[in-house]
Design an enzyme around this catalytic site. Structure first.
Site, PDB file in Angstrom:
ATOM      1  N   ASP A  12      59.262  53.688 -12.612  1.00 44.24           N
ATOM      2  CA  ASP A  12      58.420  54.854 -12.866  1.00 44.24           C
ATOM      3  C   ASP A  12      57.000  54.484 -12.445  1.00 44.24           C
ATOM      4  O   ASP A  12      56.680  53.299 -12.286  1.00 44.24           O
ATOM      5  CB  ASP A  12      58.501  55.211 -14.350  1.00 44.24           C
ATOM      6  CG  ASP A  12      57.608  56.380 -14.715  1.00 44.24           C
ATOM      7  OD1 ASP A  12      57.676  57.410 -14.037  1.00 44.24           O
ATOM      8  OD2 ASP A  12      56.823  56.230 -15.679  1.00 44.24           O
ATOM      9  N   ASP A  14      53.471  56.478 -13.416  1.00 43.56           N
ATOM     10  CA  ASP A  14      52.445  56.660 -14.446  1.00 43.56           C
ATOM     11  C   ASP A  14      52.901  56.024 -15.756  1.00 43.56           C
ATOM     12  O   ASP A  14      53.931  56.399 -16.315  1.00 43.56           O
ATOM     13  CB  ASP A  14      52.166  58.147 -14.673  1.00 43.56           C
ATOM     14  CG  ASP A  14      51.654  58.835 -13.431  1.00 43.56           C
ATOM     15  OD1 ASP A  14      50.502  58.589 -13.060  1.00 43.56           O
ATOM     16  OD2 ASP A  14      52.415  59.610 -12.814  1.00 43.56           O
ATOM     17  N   ASP A 174      58.966  54.002 -18.995  1.00 46.53           N
ATOM     18  CA  ASP A 174      58.235  54.030 -20.264  1.00 46.53           C
ATOM     19  C   ASP A 174      58.601  55.212 -21.148  1.00 46.53           C
ATOM     20  O   ASP A 174      58.024  55.369 -22.216  1.00 46.53           O
ATOM     21  CB  ASP A 174      56.722  54.030 -20.005  1.00 46.53           C
ATOM     22  CG  ASP A 174      56.250  55.316 -19.327  1.00 46.53           C
ATOM     23  OD1 ASP A 174      57.052  55.933 -18.592  1.00 46.53           O
ATOM     24  OD2 ASP A 174      55.087  55.705 -19.528  1.00 46.53           O
TER      25      ASP A 174
END
Length: 223
Positions: A12, A14, A174
């Site tokens: 991922d 961001d 996240d």
């Protein structure tokens, strides 16, 4: 591969590869200011991120007074994107240990992929400006494959594996979007505890939870 269990690692963007909250927060507050809304704090910004830019703006509006109509939302979205395009990487930086971990995985023969719900052109712009693009075999954004195929659907992971020419995939993220996409694709997922979470990180159902990138290679070796 020298016995390393995965030949392709997806990341991922961001909150996983890069701490982008300062620049995303600036863009969100720019849009909110257009309709007289109070700015959101840095901590709140981290709670808003996830699922793409439209979802982030929607959450910001809901947190600051409620949703607006479609036409007004479209205008605010354009304001947000315009501000972010002008200030994509001014305050953003890779997480500590990130670049060293990427290099260590590459040295083990792994292909690296970016699998983000951020629009592809913005993901590429950010990575270009941070001089990270060349580390990745492919970069997929939330709009790369078309509607309905972004995380948590497994499509982006499957496409990243195909484009990287690999057979054994692990995801690093996240949020629940990352974990659910990985599970749907039959791949393990490692969650970074310092990212932008939509639930407490220990409850996301990841196969492993790490606090620092120094742990990543060892954790992947044990999965």
């Amino acid at each position: 591969m020298n016995g390393f269990p995965f030949d392709t690692i997806g990341f991922d963007l961001d909150g996983t590869l890069v701490d982008t909250a300062p620049d995303l927060g600036r863009a969100v507050n720019h849009a909110l200011a257009r309709i007289g809304r109070a700015p959101v704090s840095a901590d709140v910004t981290r709670e808003l991120i996830g699922g793409g830019t439209r979802a982030m703006l929607t959450r910001a509006l809901e947190r600051t007074g409620g949703m607006v109509g479609e036409e007004e939302f479209a205008g605010l979205y354009e304001e947000l994107i315009g501000c972010y395009e002008r200030h994509t990487s001014e305050g953003s930086e890779p997480y500590p240990g990130c670049l060293a971990a990427l290099d260590a995985l590459t040295a083990r023969g792994c292909k690296l992929a970016v699998v983000t719900n951020k629009m592809e052109y913005l993901a590429r712009k950010l990575l270009d400006e941070l001089q990270m693009t060349d580390r990745f075999a492919c970069i997929l954004g939330g709009d790369t494959l078309g509607p309905g195929r972004a995380k948590p659907a497994p499509d982006m992971i499957e496409a990243a594996l195909e484009r990287s020419g690999g057979t054994r995939f692990a995801m690093v993220g996240d949020s629940s979007f990352d974990v659910r996409a990985a599970k749907a694709a039959g791949a393990p997922c490692v969650v970074l505890s310092v990212g932008y979470h939509d639930a407490p990180p220990e409850t996301l159902g990841a196969d492993a939870l790490i606090d620092h990138y120094d742990e990543l290679v060892g954790v992947l070796e044990r999965l």
